[in-house]
Motif scaffolding. Structure first.
Motif, mmCIF file in Angstrom:
data_model
loop_
_atom_site.group_PDB
_atom_site.id
_atom_site.type_symbol
_atom_site.label_atom_id
_atom_site.label_comp_id
_atom_site.label_asym_id
_atom_site.label_seq_id
_atom_site.Cartn_x
_atom_site.Cartn_y
_atom_site.Cartn_z
ATOM 1 N N ALA A 187 42.110 39.848 42.432
ATOM 2 C CA ALA A 187 41.524 40.098 43.751
ATOM 3 C C ALA A 187 42.595 40.208 44.833
ATOM 4 C CB ALA A 187 40.528 38.993 44.102
ATOM 5 N N ASP A 188 43.632 39.384 44.743
ATOM 6 C CA ASP A 188 44.690 39.435 45.749
ATOM 7 C C ASP A 188 45.420 40.779 45.720
ATOM 8 O OD1 ASP A 188 44.167 36.925 46.716
ATOM 9 O OD2 ASP A 188 45.807 35.939 45.673
ATOM 10 N N LEU A 189 45.655 41.305 44.522
ATOM 11 C CA LEU A 189 46.344 42.593 44.438
ATOM 12 C C LEU A 189 45.453 43.737 44.906
ATOM 13 C CD1 LEU A 189 48.644 41.114 43.016
ATOM 14 C CD2 LEU A 189 48.786 43.046 41.434
ATOM 15 N N VAL A 190 44.187 43.687 44.530
ATOM 16 C CA VAL A 190 43.270 44.742 44.952
ATOM 17 C C VAL A 190 43.154 44.766 46.470
ATOM 18 C CG1 VAL A 190 40.865 45.496 44.901
ATOM 19 C CG2 VAL A 190 41.986 44.774 42.781
ATOM 20 N N ALA A 191 43.022 43.594 47.088
ATOM 21 C CA ALA A 191 42.928 43.533 48.550
ATOM 22 C C ALA A 191 44.200 44.035 49.210
ATOM 23 C CB ALA A 191 42.637 42.095 48.988
ATOM 24 N N THR A 192 45.345 43.722 48.620
ATOM 25 C CA THR A 192 46.622 44.201 49.180
ATOM 26 C C THR A 192 46.718 45.709 49.061
ATOM 27 O OG1 THR A 192 47.674 42.110 48.581
ATOM 28 C CG2 THR A 192 49.122 43.964 49.053
ATOM 29 N N ALA A 193 46.298 46.265 47.944
ATOM 30 C CA ALA A 193 46.315 47.722 47.780
ATOM 31 C C ALA A 193 45.391 48.399 48.780
ATOM 32 C CB ALA A 193 45.917 48.086 46.355
ATOM 33 N N GLU A 194 44.251 47.773 49.057
ATOM 34 C CA GLU A 194 43.331 48.341 50.050
ATOM 35 C C GLU A 194 43.962 48.336 51.432
ATOM 36 O OE1 GLU A 194 39.945 45.875 49.452
ATOM 37 O OE2 GLU A 194 39.181 47.055 47.750
ATOM 38 N N LEU A 195 44.712 47.307 51.773
ATOM 39 C CA LEU A 195 45.420 47.257 53.048
ATOM 40 C C LEU A 195 46.454 48.377 53.114
ATOM 41 C CD1 LEU A 195 46.227 45.927 55.724
ATOM 42 C CD2 LEU A 195 47.608 44.293 54.415
ATOM 43 N N ILE A 201 49.203 54.535 52.503
ATOM 44 C CA ILE A 201 49.927 54.531 51.224
ATOM 45 C C ILE A 201 48.918 54.222 50.121
ATOM 46 C CG2 ILE A 201 51.777 53.520 49.866
ATOM 47 C CD1 ILE A 201 53.171 52.768 52.468
ATOM 48 N N ALA A 202 48.588 55.228 49.346
ATOM 49 C CA ALA A 202 47.625 55.062 48.261
ATOM 50 C C ALA A 202 48.355 54.587 47.008
ATOM 51 C CB ALA A 202 46.901 56.374 47.988
ATOM 52 N N LEU A 203 47.873 53.519 46.413
ATOM 53 C CA LEU A 203 48.466 52.947 45.206
ATOM 54 C C LEU A 203 47.460 53.079 44.072
ATOM 55 C CD1 LEU A 203 49.977 49.716 46.792
ATOM 56 C CD2 LEU A 203 51.136 51.878 46.340
ATOM 57 N N ARG A 204 47.889 53.698 42.974
ATOM 58 C CA ARG A 204 46.943 53.976 41.897
ATOM 59 C C ARG A 204 46.987 52.973 40.757
ATOM 60 N NH1 ARG A 204 50.907 58.013 41.805
ATOM 61 N NH2 ARG A 204 52.137 58.177 39.865
ATOM 62 N N GLU A 205 47.978 52.060 40.774
ATOM 63 C CA GLU A 205 48.094 51.101 39.680
ATOM 64 C C GLU A 205 48.010 49.661 40.194
ATOM 65 O OE1 GLU A 205 47.971 51.919 36.702
ATOM 66 O OE2 GLU A 205 48.754 53.943 36.508
ATOM 67 N N ILE A 206 47.170 48.872 39.550
ATOM 68 C CA ILE A 206 47.099 47.429 39.790
ATOM 69 C C ILE A 206 47.349 46.789 38.427
ATOM 70 C CG2 ILE A 206 45.708 45.474 40.519
ATOM 71 C CD1 ILE A 206 46.427 47.309 42.806
ATOM 72 N N ALA A 221 37.194 44.183 39.534
ATOM 73 C CA ALA A 221 37.089 45.580 39.954
ATOM 74 C C ALA A 221 38.357 46.013 40.687
ATOM 75 C CB ALA A 221 35.878 45.763 40.853
ATOM 76 N N GLY A 222 38.907 47.137 40.291
ATOM 77 C CA GLY A 222 40.119 47.663 40.907
ATOM 78 C C GLY A 222 41.357 47.467 40.058
ATOM 79 N N VAL A 223 41.346 46.501 39.144
ATOM 80 C CA VAL A 223 42.470 46.320 38.223
ATOM 81 C C VAL A 223 42.520 47.517 37.274
ATOM 82 C CG1 VAL A 223 43.271 44.952 36.250
ATOM 83 C CG2 VAL A 223 42.555 43.821 38.356
ATOM 84 N N THR A 224 43.720 48.036 37.026
ATOM 85 C CA THR A 224 43.866 49.195 36.144
ATOM 86 C C THR A 224 44.574 48.877 34.839
ATOM 87 O OG1 THR A 224 45.991 49.874 37.125
ATOM 88 C CG2 THR A 224 43.979 50.739 38.139
#
Length: 360
Positions: A187-195, A201-206, A221-224
């Motif tokens: 969740a922390d990584l997904v929220a950071t990617a959304e920020l 800056i679009a990030l496609r990998e979590i 949800a959002g982890v790849t």
């Protein structure tokens, strides 16, 4: 106990390994994420190929030396989960990129600037985030978003995602605590990617996951991508955390009782040069399979000393062969040049630990 093998020796139960590989591949597929196993656990191209054949999308390596060994074996999709610093390593990375797709994780502009000087297509990088282990990375949220923006502005690199390892999950005391740490990791990584996305800056990998957290965090949800490593063999740390059992522990050190100096004391011919000191002090950090009344007391370089519970002082006479489950499979495997592969209780092959000692 494989009498044809001299001890101490590393024994790999390939039937168990295949089951472990299949189970994790199914866990990833059922959650719609890619599996990129960390090969620092086994360091053997044959087992990396087994993982790829079971559905892994690529592999993760800790060091360039490991990646070079795997590329020599024809594996061409590699994540280097370690910052690459210094001209000698940059030259080797440039050569490696000519024969494999290589992504690199980092947590500083200084490392990114070095990668940017390589020339050729931009180096794909994942920015490491500190989700609680306090090793590499900045905290999630604004600190990491600012770092991503700084690195994204450096010519010659492309920030494709975020990466973390929730190593602090190894300290979980309950199943619930482990599950919550795993959920927060993703969740922390997904929220950071959304920020980062909101700031252009679009990030496609979590990319997340260790063996203890992988099955939980894969469902966020959002982890790849998940990157477990130890699951291929497991060890007593995984048993303690409840994600493995003795049955699923596929890597064991075959050892012989060489002395019984007192009724309660048993001495094995395997010490830190086979089992390493990782986990020392944790109760039963090394398990004597089939002998739950034997508890490892301490290790020296060549000796493993266990104590027997009262009522079992007649067990384990000199000459008895035992299987020892190490506290940390990754470092124990690194102590051996080769391993004996067994199937159906029979020795069927010898496997070279090809990336052993590849620390540069």
């Amino acid at each position: 106990m494989y009498p044809e093998i001299d001890t101490p020796a590393l024994v790999i139960d390939l039937d168990v390994v295949r089951a472990n590989v299949s189970e994790m591949a199914k866990a990833a597929a059922s959650n719609g994420v890619r599996l990129r196993p960390h090969i620092k656990t086994h360091k053997m191209p044959e087992l990396a190929r087994m993982q790829l054949d079971a559905g892994a999308s690529g592999i993760t390596c800790a060091k360039l030396g490991e990646a070079e060994v795997m590329a020599d074996a024809g594996i061409d999709d590699i994540l280097l989960a370690f910052p690459i610093w210094g001209e000698p390593k940059l030259r080797r990375l440039a050569a490696l990129r000519e024969r494999a797709r290589v992504r690199v994780s980092l947590d500083s502009p200084e490392v990114a600037e070095g990668l940017g000087r390589l020339g050729g297509p931009p180096v794909e990088v994942l920015v490491e985030v500190d989700t609680g282990q306090h090793r590499l990375g900045r905290p999630p949220g604004r600190p990491t978003a600012d770092l991503v923006a700084e690195i994204a502005a450096i010519p010659g690199v492309e920030v494709v995602g975020l990466l973390t390892l929730a190593g602090h999950a190894y300290h979980s005391r309950t199943a619930e605590e482990l599950a919550e740490t795993s959920r927060r990791e993703g969740a922390d990584l997904v929220a950071t990617a959304e920020l980062c996305a909101r700031e252009g800056i679009a990030l496609r990998e979590i990319s997340v996951g260790s063996t203890p957290t992988a099955r939980h965090v894969a469902g966020v949800a959002g982890v790849t991508e998940i990157r477990p490593g130890t699951y291929v063999f497991n060890d007593t740390a995984m048993i303690r955390l409840g994600v493995a059992t003795e049955r699923t522990a596929g890597a064991r050190v075959l050892s012989t009782v060489i002395a019984r100096p007192t009724p309660e004391r048993v001495v094995f011919d395997a010490g830190t040069k086979c089992l390493t000191s990782d986990g020392t002090g944790t109760p039963d950090w090394i398990r004597v399979v089939g002998h739950p009344y034997a508890h490892m007391d301490f290790l020296n370089e060549e000796h493993g000393v266990a104590l027997l519970e009262p009522g079992h002082h007649d067990a384990l006479p000199v000459g008895t062969r035992v299987q020892l489950i190490p506290g940390h499979a990754c470092s124990a495997v690194n102590m051996f040049d080769s391993a004996y592969g067994v199937e159906g209780g029979r020795v069927t092959t010898e496997l070279r630990v090809a990336a052993r000692g590849a620390v540069r």
